[in-house]
Scaffold this motif. Sequence first.
Motif, PDB file in Angstrom:
ATOM      1  N   UNK A 105       0.797  -1.217   0.000  1.00 22.02           N
ATOM      2  CA  UNK A 105       0.000   0.000   0.000  1.00 22.02           C
ATOM      3  C   UNK A 105       0.828   1.263   0.000  1.00 22.02           C
ATOM      4  N   UNK A 106       2.154   1.134   0.198  1.00 28.76           N
ATOM      5  CA  UNK A 106       3.043   2.303   0.156  1.00 28.76           C
ATOM      6  C   UNK A 106       3.134   2.830  -1.273  1.00 28.76           C
ATOM      7  N   UNK A 107       3.000   4.144  -1.424  1.00 29.15           N
ATOM      8  CA  UNK A 107       3.114   4.767  -2.739  1.00 29.15           C
ATOM      9  C   UNK A 107       4.565   5.167  -2.975  1.00 29.15           C
ATOM     10  N   UNK A 108       5.155   4.659  -4.035  1.00 26.55           N
ATOM     11  CA  UNK A 108       6.560   4.912  -4.365  1.00 26.55           C
ATOM     12  C   UNK A 108       6.654   5.451  -5.798  1.00 26.55           C
ATOM     13  N   UNK A 109       7.842   5.803  -6.199  1.00 24.83           N
ATOM     14  CA  UNK A 109       8.077   6.364  -7.535  1.00 24.83           C
ATOM     15  C   UNK A 109       9.138   5.558  -8.256  1.00 24.83           C
ATOM     16  N   UNK A 110       8.927   5.352  -9.548  1.00 32.68           N
ATOM     17  CA  UNK A 110       9.932   4.691 -10.384  1.00 32.68           C
ATOM     18  C   UNK A 110      10.096   5.515 -11.656  1.00 32.68           C
ATOM     19  N   UNK A 124      11.622   5.882 -24.870  1.00 32.50           N
ATOM     20  CA  UNK A 124      11.543   7.312 -24.582  1.00 32.50           C
ATOM     21  C   UNK A 124      12.943   7.920 -24.607  1.00 32.50           C
ATOM     22  N   UNK A 125      13.045   9.144 -25.092  1.00 27.14           N
ATOM     23  CA  UNK A 125      14.305   9.874 -25.035  1.00 27.14           C
ATOM     24  C   UNK A 125      14.399  10.723 -23.771  1.00 27.14           C
ATOM     25  N   UNK A 126      13.246  11.117 -23.248  1.00 31.16           N
ATOM     26  CA  UNK A 126      13.239  11.926 -22.032  1.00 31.16           C
ATOM     27  C   UNK A 126      12.826  11.063 -20.838  1.00 31.16           C
ATOM     28  N   UNK A 127      13.369  11.408 -19.700  1.00 30.05           N
ATOM     29  CA  UNK A 127      13.126  10.639 -18.480  1.00 30.05           C
ATOM     30  C   UNK A 127      11.652  10.709 -18.094  1.00 30.05           C
ATOM     31  N   UNK A 128      11.074   9.548 -17.836  1.00 32.47           N
ATOM     32  CA  UNK A 128       9.677   9.459 -17.403  1.00 32.47           C
ATOM     33  C   UNK A 128       9.642   8.884 -16.001  1.00 32.47           C
ATOM     34  N   UNK A 129       8.644   9.308 -15.230  1.00 29.32           N
ATOM     35  CA  UNK A 129       8.464   8.729 -13.908  1.00 29.32           C
ATOM     36  C   UNK A 129       6.981   8.542 -13.616  1.00 29.32           C
ATOM     37  N   UNK A 130       6.695   7.623 -12.720  1.00 27.57           N
ATOM     38  CA  UNK A 130       5.315   7.323 -12.380  1.00 27.57           C
ATOM     39  C   UNK A 130       5.246   6.826 -10.944  1.00 27.57           C
ATOM     40  N   UNK A 131       4.128   7.105 -10.286  1.00 26.51           N
ATOM     41  CA  UNK A 131       3.896   6.588  -8.940  1.00 26.51           C
ATOM     42  C   UNK A 131       3.291   5.192  -9.025  1.00 26.51           C
ATOM     43  N   UNK A 132       3.791   4.294  -8.208  1.00 25.46           N
ATOM     44  CA  UNK A 132       3.308   2.910  -8.202  1.00 25.46           C
ATOM     45  C   UNK A 132       3.091   2.452  -6.761  1.00 25.46           C
ATOM     46  N   UNK A 175      16.472   0.508 -12.746  1.00 17.31           N
ATOM     47  CA  UNK A 175      16.106   1.772 -12.127  1.00 17.31           C
ATOM     48  C   UNK A 175      15.629   1.591 -10.695  1.00 17.31           C
ATOM     49  N   UNK A 176      15.629   2.676  -9.910  1.00 12.05           N
ATOM     50  CA  UNK A 176      15.275   2.568  -8.497  1.00 12.05           C
ATOM     51  C   UNK A 176      13.782   2.744  -8.239  1.00 12.05           C
ATOM     52  N   UNK A 177      13.281   1.979  -7.296  1.00 14.08           N
ATOM     53  CA  UNK A 177      11.961   2.208  -6.726  1.00 14.08           C
ATOM     54  C   UNK A 177      12.195   3.058  -5.484  1.00 14.08           C
ATOM     55  N   UNK A 178      11.748   4.302  -5.518  1.00 12.53           N
ATOM     56  CA  UNK A 178      12.044   5.258  -4.453  1.00 12.53           C
ATOM     57  C   UNK A 178      10.806   5.447  -3.581  1.00 12.53           C
ATOM     58  N   UNK A 179      10.960   5.170  -2.302  1.00 13.76           N
ATOM     59  CA  UNK A 179       9.868   5.275  -1.337  1.00 13.76           C
ATOM     60  C   UNK A 179      10.317   6.207  -0.213  1.00 13.76           C
ATOM     61  N   UNK A 180       9.706   7.364  -0.116  1.00 15.43           N
ATOM     62  CA  UNK A 180      10.067   8.298   0.943  1.00 15.43           C
ATOM     63  C   UNK A 180      11.507   8.755   0.879  1.00 15.43           C
TER      64      UNK A 180
END
Length: 221
Positions: A105-110, A124-132, A175-180
């Motif tokens: 249930x923790x919301x993180x970013x990748x 993609x040529x430009x960096x994309x990110x999304x919350x998961x 790539x990293x899954x970043x949480x907090x």
Amino acid sequence: MAYLKIKDGKKHGRCSGFLVAENFVLTAAHCYGRQVTVLMGANDISQPEATQQEIPVLLQIPHEGYDEHTLKNDIMLLLLEWNVSPTMWVGAIALPSAHERVEPGTLCTVAGWGSLWPDAVFYANTLREVDVLVMPDAACPRNPDWLYRHYDPATMMCVGDPAQLYDTAKGDSGGPLVCGGTAQGIVSWGPCKAPGVYTKISVFVPWIRDTMKIFQPGARP
């Protein structure tokens, strides 16, 4: 974020990674190649940017227990030929405590430069990110005849709510899954749609620390 340019004979590939020390990048072991170059501080990888730092990889150090068939222990350190220059666009990310747990249930970013479509390779040529969302292990069931048959909850994380359709794709590996503000996972494998499977970094923190000490230039054998 680090963009990894991978050359393996006539084949060219891409992965992501992330800086964990001034001369070490962490990524997935399956991103190994004959020659790897790291691009730090990049947003658009199709053109030169003043923020970019391009550094060759001196040594690739995959985990000794990495299994290319099951992708277990899918983690690798890259020793850079020289140290990065810290800027507001380039810096190391924090690692978790050993065996730290991220609750479902923790919301993180990748983030990454992977394919824009789950069922086609259109990078993609430009960096994309999304919350998961971090999912319970049961969302990646270990069915011997199905997609997640090699899922190991001891060393892997199940990430991405299939109802939200947000996920990583081909080219985002490493790539990293970043949480907090902490890197908790590494993009590893999975089907074309969520949930995906990530390497659980907290399990490997002792290995990361020990390996960086051993291979740090100037370290005693």
